[in-house]
Design a protein around this motif. Structure first.
Motif, PDB file in Angstrom:
ATOM      1  N   ILE A 111       8.395 -12.031 -47.044  1.00 22.44           N
ATOM      2  CA  ILE A 111       7.364 -12.765 -46.304  1.00 22.44           C
ATOM      3  C   ILE A 111       6.482 -13.506 -47.300  1.00 22.44           C
ATOM      4  O   ILE A 111       5.905 -12.890 -48.213  1.00 22.44           O
ATOM      5  CB  ILE A 111       6.520 -11.805 -45.449  1.00 22.44           C
ATOM      6  N   GLU A 112       6.367 -14.810 -47.120  1.00 18.04           N
ATOM      7  CA  GLU A 112       5.603 -15.630 -48.057  1.00 18.04           C
ATOM      8  C   GLU A 112       4.661 -16.556 -47.300  1.00 18.04           C
ATOM      9  O   GLU A 112       4.896 -16.914 -46.142  1.00 18.04           O
ATOM     10  CB  GLU A 112       6.553 -16.482 -48.920  1.00 18.04           C
ATOM     11  N   GLU A 113       3.604 -16.957 -48.012  1.00 21.77           N
ATOM     12  CA  GLU A 113       2.642 -17.896 -47.437  1.00 21.77           C
ATOM     13  C   GLU A 113       3.224 -19.306 -47.433  1.00 21.77           C
ATOM     14  O   GLU A 113       3.906 -19.698 -48.378  1.00 21.77           O
ATOM     15  CB  GLU A 113       1.348 -17.874 -48.261  1.00 21.77           C
ATOM     16  N   ILE A 114       2.963 -20.034 -46.377  1.00 21.00           N
ATOM     17  CA  ILE A 114       3.428 -21.415 -46.281  1.00 21.00           C
ATOM     18  C   ILE A 114       2.470 -22.323 -47.034  1.00 21.00           C
ATOM     19  O   ILE A 114       1.241 -22.257 -46.814  1.00 21.00           O
ATOM     20  CB  ILE A 114       3.526 -21.855 -44.807  1.00 21.00           C
ATOM     21  N   ALA A 115       3.022 -23.146 -47.905  1.00 17.76           N
ATOM     22  CA  ALA A 115       2.178 -24.076 -48.658  1.00 17.76           C
ATOM     23  C   ALA A 115       1.494 -25.038 -47.690  1.00 17.76           C
ATOM     24  O   ALA A 115       2.134 -25.577 -46.781  1.00 17.76           O
ATOM     25  CB  ALA A 115       3.020 -24.846 -49.663  1.00 17.76           C
ATOM     26  N   ALA A 116       0.193 -25.245 -47.886  1.00 16.57           N
ATOM     27  CA  ALA A 116      -0.585 -26.101 -46.976  1.00 16.57           C
ATOM     28  C   ALA A 116      -1.420 -27.100 -47.760  1.00 16.57           C
ATOM     29  O   ALA A 116      -2.602 -27.302 -47.473  1.00 16.57           O
ATOM     30  CB  ALA A 116      -1.465 -25.259 -46.065  1.00 16.57           C
ATOM     31  N   ASP A 117      -0.839 -27.697 -48.780  1.00 20.47           N
ATOM     32  CA  ASP A 117      -1.506 -28.741 -49.532  1.00 20.47           C
ATOM     33  C   ASP A 117      -0.574 -29.947 -49.616  1.00 20.47           C
ATOM     34  O   ASP A 117       0.642 -29.789 -49.654  1.00 20.47           O
ATOM     35  CB  ASP A 117      -1.902 -28.273 -50.940  1.00 20.47           C
ATOM     36  N   GLY A 118      -1.131 -31.106 -49.589  1.00 23.45           N
ATOM     37  CA  GLY A 118      -0.294 -32.292 -49.617  1.00 23.45           C
ATOM     38  C   GLY A 118      -0.053 -32.841 -48.226  1.00 23.45           C
ATOM     39  O   GLY A 118      -0.939 -32.814 -47.356  1.00 23.45           O
ATOM     40  N   GLU A 119       1.160 -33.299 -47.978  1.00 22.84           N
ATOM     41  CA  GLU A 119       1.471 -33.951 -46.710  1.00 22.84           C
ATOM     42  C   GLU A 119       1.636 -32.949 -45.573  1.00 22.84           C
ATOM     43  O   GLU A 119       2.051 -31.812 -45.781  1.00 22.84           O
ATOM     44  CB  GLU A 119       2.749 -34.787 -46.836  1.00 22.84           C
ATOM     45  N   PHE A 120       1.304 -33.443 -44.377  1.00 25.06           N
ATOM     46  CA  PHE A 120       1.451 -32.629 -43.169  1.00 25.06           C
ATOM     47  C   PHE A 120       2.922 -32.603 -42.745  1.00 25.06           C
ATOM     48  O   PHE A 120       3.594 -33.635 -42.710  1.00 25.06           O
ATOM     49  CB  PHE A 120       0.575 -33.216 -42.050  1.00 25.06           C
ATOM     50  N   ASP A 121       3.417 -31.430 -42.413  1.00 23.77           N
ATOM     51  CA  ASP A 121       4.805 -31.263 -41.937  1.00 23.77           C
ATOM     52  C   ASP A 121       4.752 -30.457 -40.644  1.00 23.77           C
ATOM     53  O   ASP A 121       4.367 -29.287 -40.642  1.00 23.77           O
ATOM     54  CB  ASP A 121       5.639 -30.539 -43.005  1.00 23.77           C
ATOM     55  N   HIS A 122       5.146 -31.095 -39.558  1.00 18.66           N
ATOM     56  CA  HIS A 122       5.048 -30.431 -38.257  1.00 18.66           C
ATOM     57  C   HIS A 122       5.972 -29.217 -38.141  1.00 18.66           C
ATOM     58  O   HIS A 122       5.824 -28.402 -37.228  1.00 18.66           O
ATOM     59  CB  HIS A 122       5.359 -31.431 -37.127  1.00 18.66           C
ATOM     60  N   ASN A 123       6.943 -29.103 -39.050  1.00 16.28           N
ATOM     61  CA  ASN A 123       7.820 -27.923 -39.043  1.00 16.28           C
ATOM     62  C   ASN A 123       7.108 -26.673 -39.536  1.00 16.28           C
ATOM     63  O   ASN A 123       7.503 -25.550 -39.179  1.00 16.28           O
ATOM     64  CB  ASN A 123       9.052 -28.180 -39.910  1.00 16.28           C
ATOM     65  N   PHE A 124       6.067 -26.865 -40.352  1.00 16.42           N
ATOM     66  CA  PHE A 124       5.369 -25.724 -40.956  1.00 16.42           C
ATOM     67  C   PHE A 124       3.879 -25.695 -40.630  1.00 16.42           C
ATOM     68  O   PHE A 124       3.239 -24.661 -40.801  1.00 16.42           O
ATOM     69  CB  PHE A 124       5.536 -25.741 -42.478  1.00 16.42           C
ATOM     70  N   HIS A 125       3.343 -26.817 -40.185  1.00 13.05           N
ATOM     71  CA  HIS A 125       1.901 -26.915 -39.959  1.00 13.05           C
ATOM     72  C   HIS A 125       1.590 -27.240 -38.506  1.00 13.05           C
ATOM     73  O   HIS A 125       2.397 -27.895 -37.838  1.00 13.05           O
ATOM     74  CB  HIS A 125       1.288 -27.994 -40.860  1.00 13.05           C
ATOM     75  N   THR A 178      -2.215 -36.326 -44.418  1.00 11.14           N
ATOM     76  CA  THR A 178      -2.345 -35.299 -45.458  1.00 11.14           C
ATOM     77  C   THR A 178      -3.296 -34.235 -44.946  1.00 11.14           C
ATOM     78  O   THR A 178      -4.097 -34.472 -44.037  1.00 11.14           O
ATOM     79  CB  THR A 178      -2.866 -35.883 -46.771  1.00 11.14           C
ATOM     80  N   ILE A 179      -3.178 -33.040 -45.514  1.00 16.42           N
ATOM     81  CA  ILE A 179      -3.955 -31.898 -45.036  1.00 16.42           C
ATOM     82  C   ILE A 179      -5.340 -31.920 -45.677  1.00 16.42           C
ATOM     83  O   ILE A 179      -5.469 -31.983 -46.904  1.00 16.42           O
ATOM     84  CB  ILE A 179      -3.226 -30.590 -45.369  1.00 16.42           C
ATOM     85  N   ALA A 180      -6.347 -31.853 -44.822  1.00 14.10           N
ATOM     86  CA  ALA A 180      -7.734 -31.855 -45.313  1.00 14.10           C
ATOM     87  C   ALA A 180      -8.250 -30.444 -45.533  1.00 14.10           C
ATOM     88  O   ALA A 180      -8.974 -30.174 -46.502  1.00 14.10           O
ATOM     89  CB  ALA A 180      -8.642 -32.593 -44.316  1.00 14.10           C
ATOM     90  N   GLN A 181      -7.853 -29.498 -44.659  1.00 16.39           N
ATOM     91  CA  GLN A 181      -8.392 -28.145 -44.738  1.00 16.39           C
ATOM     92  C   GLN A 181      -7.445 -27.176 -44.030  1.00 16.39           C
ATOM     93  O   GLN A 181      -6.777 -27.531 -43.069  1.00 16.39           O
ATOM     94  CB  GLN A 181      -9.788 -28.110 -44.091  1.00 16.39           C
ATOM     95  N   VAL A 182      -7.390 -25.943 -44.538  1.00 14.45           N
ATOM     96  CA  VAL A 182      -6.575 -24.894 -43.910  1.00 14.45           C
ATOM     97  C   VAL A 182      -7.500 -23.997 -43.113  1.00 14.45           C
ATOM     98  O   VAL A 182      -8.400 -23.347 -43.681  1.00 14.45           O
ATOM     99  CB  VAL A 182      -5.800 -24.078 -44.964  1.00 14.45           C
ATOM    100  N   PHE A 183      -7.285 -23.962 -41.815  1.00 14.17           N
ATOM    101  CA  PHE A 183      -8.101 -23.122 -40.967  1.00 14.17           C
ATOM    102  C   PHE A 183      -7.561 -21.692 -40.931  1.00 14.17           C
ATOM    103  O   PHE A 183      -8.327 -20.725 -40.944  1.00 14.17           O
ATOM    104  CB  PHE A 183      -8.171 -23.720 -39.553  1.00 14.17           C
ATOM    105  N   GLN A 184      -6.234 -21.579 -40.878  1.00  8.40           N
ATOM    106  CA  GLN A 184      -5.588 -20.258 -40.921  1.00  8.40           C
ATOM    107  C   GLN A 184      -4.258 -20.402 -41.647  1.00  8.40           C
ATOM    108  O   GLN A 184      -3.472 -21.304 -41.360  1.00  8.40           O
ATOM    109  CB  GLN A 184      -5.346 -19.723 -39.511  1.00  8.40           C
ATOM    110  N   LYS A 185      -4.020 -19.504 -42.600  1.00  7.18           N
ATOM    111  CA  LYS A 185      -2.788 -19.580 -43.385  1.00  7.18           C
ATOM    112  C   LYS A 185      -1.568 -19.297 -42.515  1.00  7.18           C
ATOM    113  O   LYS A 185      -1.616 -18.504 -41.573  1.00  7.18           O
ATOM    114  CB  LYS A 185      -2.836 -18.584 -44.547  1.00  7.18           C
TER     115      LYS A 185
END
Length: 231
Positions: free
Chosen positions: A174-188, A204-211
């Motif tokens: 189990i790993e954290e999904i990267a949430a920096d850079g471009e938005f990807d609807h498959n993961f974000h 592009t991603i401005a802020q992570v509300f929940q990992k």
């Protein structure tokens, strides 16, 4: 004189009688020869008839023998045909059994393959339910660490718990999904947008509300993010 004449007459009559007897004997002899010749011809004819009868009998025997051989040949052909029919029937049944065996064998292989895949899937994703149960606790620890005014000891204790949980999840894949850079609807998952500008391009991603987290290639939950968008 008269006696002499009588004697001559008697002699002439005797001579004529003798000649008649000779003539009759000659005729009887000729008749006998004709009868003998006729008998001879009849005998030859009889012999010919006997010979022809013999030949006819031999021919009949040959025909009977030929008929017998033909009958035997016919019986052999019938027997061979019967044997061939039985052989073809046996071959057909053998092919039917072979086809059934192949179908059953293929079905068994499919069942074994599916069972193996299911076991592999279960083994691969066995920690899914556990991860989903632990992730809320990990979120709470992160929120607690974001609170101001924590003592160093409390903060250190929370960080140790957080690190232990993260390492345990990693060991289970189990790993954290990267949430920096471009938005990807498959993961974000975008829950809010912000205006894009020169320093912050659109999508592009401005802020992570929940990992977000994933188990191997399966998404446990997408990362909830704020995304820059064109006005």
């Amino acid at each position: 004189m008269t006696e002499d004449i009588k004697e001559e007459v008697k002699e002439e009559e005797a001579t004529e009688t003798t000649e008649e007897v000779v003539e009759e004997t000659k005729e009887a002899t000729e008749t006998t020869e004709e009868v003998v010749e006729g008998t001879k011809e009849a005998t030859e004819t009889t012999e010919e008839v006997v010979e022809e009868t013999k030949e006819a009998t031999e021919t009949t025997e040959e025909v009977v023998e030929g008929t017998k051989e033909a009958t035997e040949t016919t019986e052999e052909v019938v027997e061979e045909t019967k044997e061939t029919s039985e052989l073809e029937e046996a071959q057909a049944r053998a092919e039917e059994f072979e086809n059934k065996y192949l179908r059953v064998h293929a079905e068994m292989q499919n069942i074994q393959r599916r069972a193996k895949e299911e076991r592999q899937q279960l083994q691969k994703y066995r920690s899914q339910d556990l991860a989903k149960a632990i992730l809320p606790s990990l979120d709470n620890i992160e929120r607690a660490l974001a609170v101001e005014g924590l003592t160093d000891d409390v903060k250190k204790g929370l960080e140790m718990i957080q690190e232990s949980l993260i390492n345990g999840l990693k060991e289970e894949g189990i790993e954290e999904i990267a949430a920096d850079g471009e938005f990807d609807h498959n993961f974000h998952m975008a829950i809010q947008t912000m205006p894009a500008d020169d320093e912050h391009p659109a999508d592009t991603i401005a802020q992570v509300f929940q990992k977000g987290y994933k188990l191997h290639d399966r998404i446990l939950r997408p990362a909830m993010v704020v995304v820059y968008k064109e006005n």
